[in-house]
Enzyme design. Structure first.
Site, short mmCIF file in Angstrom:
data_model
loop_
_atom_site.label_atom_id
_atom_site.label_comp_id
_atom_site.label_asym_id
_atom_site.label_seq_id
_atom_site.Cartn_x
_atom_site.Cartn_y
_atom_site.Cartn_z
N TYR A 77 36.10 38.04 49.20
CA TYR A 77 36.60 37.59 47.91
C TYR A 77 35.82 36.35 47.48
O TYR A 77 35.74 35.36 48.22
CB TYR A 77 38.09 37.28 48.01
CG TYR A 77 38.66 36.74 46.73
CD1 TYR A 77 38.71 37.54 45.59
CD2 TYR A 77 39.10 35.44 46.65
CE1 TYR A 77 39.21 37.03 44.41
CE2 TYR A 77 39.61 34.92 45.47
CZ TYR A 77 39.66 35.74 44.34
OH TYR A 77 40.13 35.24 43.17
N HIS A 130 38.08 37.94 40.44
CA HIS A 130 38.84 38.05 39.20
C HIS A 130 38.06 37.42 38.07
O HIS A 130 37.40 36.42 38.25
CB HIS A 130 40.18 37.32 39.32
CG HIS A 130 41.12 38.00 40.27
ND1 HIS A 130 41.49 37.43 41.47
CD2 HIS A 130 41.73 39.19 40.21
CE1 HIS A 130 42.31 38.24 42.10
NE2 HIS A 130 42.47 39.32 41.35
#
Lengths: 879, 221
Positions: free
Chosen positions: B128, B169
């Site tokens: 991530y 994101h």
């Protein structure tokens, strides 16, 4: 050796000697036990046993045994030699020399003893004796190379270079033609070069040059050869040839400033006097350096040197290219490179203009002025960085901070920026903020020792000693801070931490640090001992002679002077404010209490004492256990046990019966080695004035007058000295009368007094120096001393001082006042402690807070002292 | 196929926002934590660089360690108007080589901070990307691309407990960032409605890149 023993024991004796040499001390002891069982009073064995014990750290026993040995066998050179060695190991060189001499009386041709003696003589600079001993060694064993060289060195040290040359020549005469063999070429080459320098020193440059030329093929240090040849040619005024050599050297290293200097000398472009170069010289220099730059485009020396002599528009052009080039390259040290230029009139203004131009151009177009391509982003950051340092030097701290903040905003990860910001804050008078910034820089690269050290220094300057110690420990071995820093002779640390303790009025700790520095210098003096043998063996003769000369002037080194001066100040302060004895303190605390209270208090104290004692004991036990476990864990390790510092606060150092006597000890070292420094004589005066040694104090005053008669401190000393003499009770003894007479005669001879009353002299002094703050302060102080009733007038003299703006064109920006923070702080202290006028002091503080807004001492509005206080209020309210 | 979007951490939701100057498209934009803060528009002067992307700038990389962690903090402080919590830095440190600093002319100018996560339901690890940023004056020089490319290459090379997926994101209107990642073959795999409380639009995309057979995936040069 061991002749008086039967064969078996004689063999055992040899075992002792051998095991001493091979450091197998236990074996030696065993053997000596065996001999002593049969011959308990055998002198030589006793002595050798003592020597062995000495190496096992049993000093007291060692001395006793060796002395007994000598007593039992006064006729044995072995005993005397051993006695000498024992003294030598304790650095008692004078005693050791005596012992060796006794040994030699018995056995005058003992090479080992002669050699040991010669080492000691070289160490003690007994040069006449050194020559004699070396002569004997050579006569006994002329086949040894070291003996010839040693004899030559001895003569050289005894200021007879010509004789030394003769000896070396005689030695060369004993050599074969094909000398040296391959494995000794370096040693021989060094010997030859040494000989040439000897010839040069004895004032025979022609011979030196001839020698150099004839032995060229045998000299392996080619650079040293060329350099020597060039300087010899210059000395012989054969400038053309010298020029060739210098050009050859420049070809090898075009960044050596010495070569450029030499080349200039050859071309008649030497700097004469302090007036700088003549216009014709400058013209030629420009030509020379233009061609050199073309020849060595990568050399920065060829670019930098012209900045020193160029003026006017030529300087502007040269500085522009120089600065732009290094900014674009991103060289953080650019400022310290150009810093010396600020001392030349007018150049600071030019530099400012240039850098500002670069800044505007970078901001507007992205490229340098007149540049054709866009600069990479760091160029702007380095420009701002340079500007900040520039404004810092010009004492425009506000502007400097503005620029450095802009740079930090541009690239917040560049560590140098924080260091420089810290430095600016320090110059502006805010040491706390400086320390915080240095710590921020440190946090950004925890693996950088330099930044760590800088941070430690700033913390010490801000008097955050504990934090500083913790930070310093990060880079010492096993976190064992004090011993480790001491072992590394880390003197900047000791000086800085001493200064910090001094400011906190912790004299003991301060003194401990200063004396540690003094100890380092004594150690350095001792350290040369090993080189007397080593350098002769390795034939590094030129370096050896340089080292001897260095050691002779060792105590004039800056760090030593600072430490000695500071230590003297500690002793002076201790003399002025003697400590109250602890018992007295207790009595004071106890007095004035009702009897039952008194009893309770005493009991309390006793309990506290017992508790402290217990805690100390436990601590000692723990330490012991720790040491034990350490010793176990590294069995192989040496037997060195950690030495426990029995005086961590330096209190014992302070508790001398006569601090002034101690001060004199260090003052003498300063007088011997730095007699050119005014401070030495100021301190000498302070000591002898307190000791009431009139003549010595007067001598110090005279030295001061000779060095700088217009110095405010000298004026103060002069007047207070004669004031003291005037107020002395009438002389009684013939000696005192004589002293008074001498002083009276000298007083008439002093032109600066001009047979005027002291008050008049002081007035004249004030009139002559009425524009200088420190002079006014000194005059005021003297006035208050001479007539205490005119103290108000004295305070007025100080308060009426005006801060004149500096002259234009200097390093300091035009419009900035001449006063510096340090002097203003000193004046504040005078108002507070000498004048004892608190109102005046606080008026002064307010005035200075305005002048030095960043100063924490004067609680300036922009200093961290104020800013922190302001920021703390709301946070505490919000809670 | 349904994706489960893990909450990244209790303390922050990284998103991509676009700074409000539109004359040029920035192919590189900073991430910031917006849960507790309003969007703060960054503003800086754009220096029109002639060197462009064609001229290759020398950039070197270093992993983040205890000794230089402060550099990462300084970068984040300057690039993102948010103070990250300690958790961010412990994650970054424990990601090992995957959190990197970029050096230009010996100055630390950019960084990529990642976190390694166990993929749910067993089998493999995924990466991530918490933040990726370059100091304002050093943008448009390809440093951000280099950081990302280097990280992707490194993912491929990892053979022991291979990395199956890289994801992050991004705010739905942040075209520049989406474009930037699409160049590296990232795909929008999901849209999460009302992801941000204080942003308009409040939705975000999950950008993800699957590295199933590492040897076959090519990184654009």
């Amino acid at each position: 050796m061991g002749t008086s023993l039967p064969p078996k024991e004689a063999n055992l004796f040899k075992v002792i000697v051998k095991s001493y040499e091979t450091k197998q001390y236990k074996k030696g002891l065993k053997a000596s036990d065996n001999i002593l069982k049969k011959f308990p009073e055998h002198g030589e064995t006793l002595a050798m046993r003592g020597l062995t014990l000495n190496c096992m750290d049993r000093k007291a026993e060692a001395y006793e045994l060796v002395r007994r040995g000598v007593k039992n066998d006064l006729k044995s050179h072995v005993c005397w030699h051993v006695y000498g060695l024992l003294y030598r190991s304790d650095r008692e060189y004078r005693e050791a020399i005596k012992c060796y001499r006794n040994a030699l009386r018995i056995d005058p041709e003992n090479i080992q003893i002669l050699r040991d003696l010669s080492l000691l003589q070289a160490q003690m600079r007994d040069m006449a004796g050194f020559v004699e001993t070396r002569r004997q060694l050579l006569t006994i064993k002329p086949s040894h190379r070291a003996n010839w060289i040693g004899f030559a060195i001895a003569h050289h040290c005894n200021y007879d270079a010509a004789m030394a040359v003769q000896i070396l020549e005689a030695y060369e005469g004993t050599l074969e033609d094909d000398y040296p063999p391959d494995n000794e070429r370096y040693e021989h080459s060094e010997m030859l070069l040494y000989k040439v320098t000897l010839l040069q020193e004895s004032g025979a440059p022609e011979k030196a040059l001839a020698e150099l030329n004839s032995k060229e093929s045998k000299i392996v240090d080619k650079v040293g050869l060329k350099e020597l040849r060039a300087s010899l040619l210059v000395a012989l005024n054969r400038l053309g040839e010298a020029e060739d050599v210098y050009r050859y050297l420049l070809d090898m290293n075009p960044d050596n400033y010495g070569y450029y200097e030499g080349l200039q000398k050859c071309l008649g472009l030497r700097l004469q006097g302090t007036d700088g170069y003549t216009p014709e010289q400058v013209e030629k220099l420009v030509e020379l350096y233009t061609s050199l730059r073309a020849q060595y485009p990568k050399s920065s020396a060829a670019k930098r040197i012209p900045l020193d002599f160029l003026q006017g528009s030529q300087f502007v052009e040269a500085a522009k290219t120089y600065i732009a080039f290094f900014l674009s390259k991103g060289v953080p040290s650019l400022f310290s490179d150009i810093l010396p230029l600020y001392d030349q009139r007018g150049k600071a203004d030019v530099l400012e203009e240039i850098v500002l131009q670069i800044e505007t151009s970078l901001k507007d177009t992205g490229s340098l002025p007149g540049g054709s391509y866009v600069e990479p982003p760091p160029t702007l950051m380095w420009t701002l960085f340079l500007l900040a340092q520039h404004y810092d030097r010009r004492r425009l701290y506000g502007k400097a901070l503005e620029k450095i903040d802009e740079a930090i905003k541009h690239t917040p990860t560049a560590i140098d920026l924080y260091l420089v910001k810290g430095r600016i804050m320090k110059h502006a008078g805010d040491r706390v903020a400086a320390a915080a910034l240095a710590d921020e820089a440190r946090s950004m690269d925890l693996a950088d020792r330099f930044i760590n050290s800088e941070c430690v220094k700033r913390l010490l300057q801000a008097d955050l000693v504990d934090l500083a110690e913790k930070t310093a420990v990060l880079f010492t071995k096993d976190g064992d801070q004090h011993n480790n820093l001491f072992d590394m002779q880390c003197m900047w640390y000791e000086l800085a931490s001493g200064d910090s303790y001094w400011r906190k009025d912790m004299l003991g700790k301060a003194l401990k640090n200063y004396l540690a520095v003094e100890k380092h210098y004594t150690d350095m003096l001792e350290d040369q001992f090993d080189f007397h043998t080593y350098c002769l063996r390795k034939m590094t003769l030129r370096a050896y002679i340089r080292m001897l000369k260095f050691e002779d002037t060792l105590h004039s080194h800056r760090f030593f002077c600072r430490a000695a001066a500071a230590a003297i100040r500690c002793y002076l302060k201790r003399h002025d404010t003697p400590p109250k004895s602890s018992e007295g303190e207790e009595e004071i605390a106890v007095a004035g209490l009702p009897p039952n209270e008194r009893k309770r208090l005493r009991q309390k104290m006793r309990k506290a004492e017992a508790k402290a004692k217990k805690a100390a004991e436990e601590k000692a036990k723990e330490d012991e256990a720790l040491a034990l476990s350490n010793a176990k864990s590294n069995k192989k390790g040496s037997q060195v046990t950690k030495q426990v510092d029995d005086d961590p606060d330096g209190e014992k150092l302070l508790q001398v019966s006569d601090p002034l006597e101690q001060a004199i000890k260090y003052c003498k070292l300063l007088q011997e080695n730095s007699s050119g420094a005014l401070e030495t004589h100021l301190l000498a005066f302070d000591i002898y004035f307190r000791k009431k040694k009139i003549l010595l104090a007067f001598q110090a005053v005279k030295k001061q007058l000779k060095l700088d008669a217009s110095n405010p401190n000298v004026h103060r000393n002069l007047i207070s000295f004669f004031n003291m003499v005037d107020n002395l009770p009438a002389a009684e003894t013939p000696g005192e009368k004589l002293v008074r007479q001498v002083i009276a005669v000298e007083r008439d001879a002093l032109s600066i007094l001009g047979n005027q009353p002291l008050l008049e002299v002081n007035r004249a002094f004030l009139e002559a120096n009425k524009d200088s703050l420190l002079h006014r302060a000194a005059a005021a102080e003297v006035l208050a001393l001479l007539s205490p009733e005119s103290k108000e007038e004295a305070v007025k003299i100080i308060e009426d001082s005006v801060n004149p703006p500096v002259a234009e064109g200097g390093a300091i920006a035009a419009g900035v006042g001449e006063w510096v923070l340090k002097d203003c702080v000193a004046v504040h202290k005078i108002l507070l402690t000498v004048m004892k006028d608190e109102n005046a002091a606080s008026r002064w503080r307010v005035r200075m807070a305005d002048l030095f807004p960043y100063s924490t001492y004067f609680v300036g509005p922009k200093s961290s002292a104020v800013v922190e206080a302001a920021s703390q209020v709301p946070s505490s309210v919000s809670k | 196929m349904r994706y489960h979007i893990p909450r990244p951490s209790r303390f922050f939701f990284p998103v991509f926002i676009r700074y409000r100057w539109t004359r040029k498209t920035l192919f590189f934009v900073p991430t910031l934590d917006l849960r507790d803060t309003e969007c703060v528009g960054g503003h800086w002067r754009l220096v029109e660089l002639k060197m462009g992307k064609s001229q290759d700038v020398q950039v070197s990389f270093d992993t983040v360690r205890e000794k230089n962690l402060m550099q990462l903090k300084k970068l984040n402080l300057s690039i993102f108007p948010v103070t990250y919590q300690d958790k961010f830095y412990t994650d970054a440190l424990s990601s090992g080589d995957f959190t990197k600093l970029a050096y230009y002319a010996d100055l630390c100018v950019g960084s990529i901070a990642c976190r390694l996560e166990k993929k749910e339901g067993g089998g493999g690890v995924r990466l991530y990307i918490m933040t990726l940023g370059v100091l304002a004056p050093y943008r448009r020089m390809g440093i951000g691309s280099k950081l990302l490319r280097k990280t992707l290459e490194q993912c491929e090379q990892q053979t022991e407990s291979p990395i199956m997926e890289v994801y992050l994101h991004v705010q739905t209107n942040n075209d520049a960032a989406i474009e930037f990642y699409k160049k590296f073959n990232f795909e929008i795999t999901e849209e999460i409605k009302n992801y941000y409380k204080h942003l308009e639009p409040p939705d975000c995309f999950v950008l993800s890149k699957t590295l199933v057979s590492p040897s076959k995936t090519k990184v654009p040069q």
